[in-house]
Design a protein around this motif. Structure first.
Motif, PDB file in Angstrom:
ATOM      1  N   SER A  97       0.866  -1.166   0.106  1.00 30.28           N
ATOM      2  CA  SER A  97       0.101  -0.025  -0.126  1.00 30.28           C
ATOM      3  C   SER A  97       0.700   1.314   0.042  1.00 30.28           C
ATOM      4  N   TYR A  98       1.861   1.132   0.734  1.00 31.30           N
ATOM      5  CA  TYR A  98       3.134   2.352   0.815  1.00 31.30           C
ATOM      6  C   TYR A  98       4.179   1.925   0.370  1.00 31.30           C
ATOM      7  N   PRO A  99       4.391   2.021  -1.048  1.00 23.46           N
ATOM      8  CA  PRO A  99       5.634   1.412  -1.627  1.00 23.46           C
ATOM      9  C   PRO A  99       6.835   2.191  -1.363  1.00 23.46           C
ATOM     10  N   HIS A 100       6.716   3.265  -0.899  1.00 22.57           N
ATOM     11  CA  HIS A 100       7.920   4.046  -0.456  1.00 22.57           C
ATOM     12  C   HIS A 100       8.505   3.443   0.936  1.00 22.57           C
ATOM     13  N   LEU A 101       7.794   2.842   1.585  1.00 24.61           N
ATOM     14  CA  LEU A 101       8.163   2.050   3.002  1.00 24.61           C
ATOM     15  C   LEU A 101       8.960   0.648   2.747  1.00 24.61           C
ATOM     16  N   THR A 102       9.942   0.478   3.518  1.00 24.35           N
ATOM     17  CA  THR A 102      10.514  -0.831   3.506  1.00 24.35           C
ATOM     18  C   THR A 102      10.286  -1.300   5.002  1.00 24.35           C
ATOM     19  N   LYS A 103      10.352  -2.863   4.792  1.00 23.71           N
ATOM     20  CA  LYS A 103      10.397  -3.667   6.228  1.00 23.71           C
ATOM     21  C   LYS A 103      11.248  -2.695   7.392  1.00 23.71           C
ATOM     22  N   GLU A 104      12.220  -2.361   6.963  1.00 22.39           N
ATOM     23  CA  GLU A 104      13.056  -1.739   8.006  1.00 22.39           C
ATOM     24  C   GLU A 104      12.540  -0.417   8.697  1.00 22.39           C
ATOM     25  N   ASP A 105      11.859   0.392   7.805  1.00 20.02           N
ATOM     26  CA  ASP A 105      11.403   1.471   7.830  1.00 20.02           C
ATOM     27  C   ASP A 105       9.963   1.048   9.097  1.00 20.02           C
ATOM     28  N   VAL A 106       9.289  -0.040   8.796  1.00 20.80           N
ATOM     29  CA  VAL A 106       8.365  -0.294   9.821  1.00 20.80           C
ATOM     30  C   VAL A 106       8.837  -0.540  11.223  1.00 20.80           C
ATOM     31  N   LEU A 107       9.862  -1.561  11.075  1.00 23.56           N
ATOM     32  CA  LEU A 107      10.541  -2.073  12.342  1.00 23.56           C
ATOM     33  C   LEU A 107      11.248  -1.019  13.112  1.00 23.56           C
ATOM     34  N   ALA A 108      11.653   0.052  12.424  1.00 19.26           N
ATOM     35  CA  ALA A 108      12.326   1.442  13.054  1.00 19.26           C
ATOM     36  C   ALA A 108      11.054   2.040  13.836  1.00 19.26           C
ATOM     37  N   ALA A 109      10.020   1.942  13.239  1.00 17.30           N
ATOM     38  CA  ALA A 109       8.627   2.982  13.610  1.00 17.30           C
ATOM     39  C   ALA A 109       8.260   1.799  15.055  1.00 17.30           C
ATOM     40  N   LEU A 110       8.232   0.699  14.953  1.00 14.28           N
ATOM     41  CA  LEU A 110       8.029   0.090  16.158  1.00 14.28           C
ATOM     42  C   LEU A 110       9.031   0.190  17.099  1.00 14.28           C
ATOM     43  N   SER A 111      10.214   0.270  16.950  1.00 12.02           N
ATOM     44  CA  SER A 111      11.383   0.578  17.712  1.00 12.02           C
ATOM     45  C   SER A 111      11.094   1.729  18.454  1.00 12.02           C
ATOM     46  N   TYR A 112      10.816   2.849  17.714  1.00  6.45           N
ATOM     47  CA  TYR A 112      10.736   3.975  18.048  1.00  6.45           C
ATOM     48  C   TYR A 112       9.479   4.174  19.208  1.00  6.45           C
ATOM     49  N   SER A 113       8.390   3.539  18.916  1.00  8.97           N
ATOM     50  CA  SER A 113       7.361   3.401  19.825  1.00  8.97           C
ATOM     51  C   SER A 113       7.615   2.757  20.904  1.00  8.97           C
ATOM     52  N   VAL A 114       8.228   1.849  20.970  1.00 12.12           N
ATOM     53  CA  VAL A 114       8.837   0.992  22.223  1.00 12.12           C
ATOM     54  C   VAL A 114       9.432   2.201  23.137  1.00 12.12           C
ATOM     55  N   VAL A 115      10.437   2.833  22.743  1.00  6.95           N
ATOM     56  CA  VAL A 115      11.028   3.978  23.419  1.00  6.95           C
ATOM     57  C   VAL A 115      10.258   4.892  23.903  1.00  6.95           C
ATOM     58  N   VAL A 116       9.487   5.519  23.009  1.00  4.13           N
ATOM     59  CA  VAL A 116       8.240   6.485  23.771  1.00  4.13           C
ATOM     60  C   VAL A 116       7.443   6.013  24.788  1.00  4.13           C
ATOM     61  N   ILE A 117       7.021   4.575  24.607  1.00  3.42           N
ATOM     62  CA  ILE A 117       6.106   4.293  25.459  1.00  3.42           C
ATOM     63  C   ILE A 117       6.848   3.786  26.904  1.00  3.42           C
ATOM     64  N   SER A 118       8.036   3.306  26.474  1.00  6.04           N
ATOM     65  CA  SER A 118       8.890   3.020  27.756  1.00  6.04           C
ATOM     66  C   SER A 118       9.151   4.177  28.810  1.00  6.04           C
ATOM     67  N   ARG A 119       9.019   5.271  28.333  1.00  5.04           N
ATOM     68  CA  ARG A 119       9.275   6.501  28.893  1.00  5.04           C
ATOM     69  C   ARG A 119       8.040   7.035  29.613  1.00  5.04           C
ATOM     70  N   GLU A 120       6.880   6.582  29.594  1.00 10.84           N
ATOM     71  CA  GLU A 120       5.532   7.098  29.870  1.00 10.84           C
ATOM     72  C   GLU A 120       5.374   6.580  31.390  1.00 10.84           C
ATOM     73  N   GLU A 121       4.538   7.090  32.311  1.00 11.20           N
ATOM     74  CA  GLU A 121       4.373   6.718  33.477  1.00 11.20           C
ATOM     75  C   GLU A 121       2.530   6.733  33.279  1.00 11.20           C
ATOM     76  N   MET A 122       2.218   5.689  34.115  1.00 12.27           N
ATOM     77  CA  MET A 122       0.522   5.609  34.204  1.00 12.27           C
ATOM     78  C   MET A 122       0.258   6.278  35.484  1.00 12.27           C
ATOM     79  N   LEU A 123      -0.588   7.230  35.311  1.00 12.01           N
ATOM     80  CA  LEU A 123      -1.019   8.013  36.424  1.00 12.01           C
ATOM     81  C   LEU A 123      -2.282   7.301  37.079  1.00 12.01           C
ATOM     82  N   PRO A 124      -2.236   7.169  38.340  1.00 13.19           N
ATOM     83  CA  PRO A 124      -3.255   6.403  38.948  1.00 13.19           C
ATOM     84  C   PRO A 124      -4.658   6.954  38.757  1.00 13.19           C
ATOM     85  N   HIS A 125      -5.720   6.347  38.757  1.00 12.75           N
ATOM     86  CA  HIS A 125      -7.088   6.778  38.352  1.00 12.75           C
ATOM     87  C   HIS A 125      -7.682   7.071  39.785  1.00 12.75           C
TER      88      HIS A 125
END
Length: 74
Positions: free
Chosen positions: A46-74
């Motif tokens: 669907s997105y011919p400009h993307l490569t498998k490595e691009d998708v994996l990099a996006a996932l890796s980036y997301s892991v880093v961002v999420i690992s820095r978040e803190e859940m606030l108590p409800h």
């Protein structure tokens, strides 16, 4: 692989959201499509400009961002 080789954010491109370098494809879009069940192969077709490595990099980036978040108590 270091996601910074493939993921960047530029204030004048896609409102500064993280994108795949050299494209206007956001990390958010990649995650959305994968979360909707789109297979990697279909995403790349669907997105011919993307490569498998691009998708994996996006996932890796997301892991880093999420690992820095803190859940606030409800």
């Amino acid at each position: 692989m270091d996601y910074r080789d493939r993921i960047t954010a530029e204030p004048d491109v896609m409102l500064g959201k993280p994108i795949v370098k050299g494209t206007r494809i956001t990390v958010e879009l990649i995650l959305q499509k994968l979360s909707e069940g789109l297979a990697m192969e279909a995403l790349l077709t669907s997105y011919p400009h993307l490569t498998k490595e691009d998708v994996l990099a996006a996932l890796s980036y997301s892991v880093v961002v999420i690992s820095r978040e803190e859940m606030l108590p409800h």
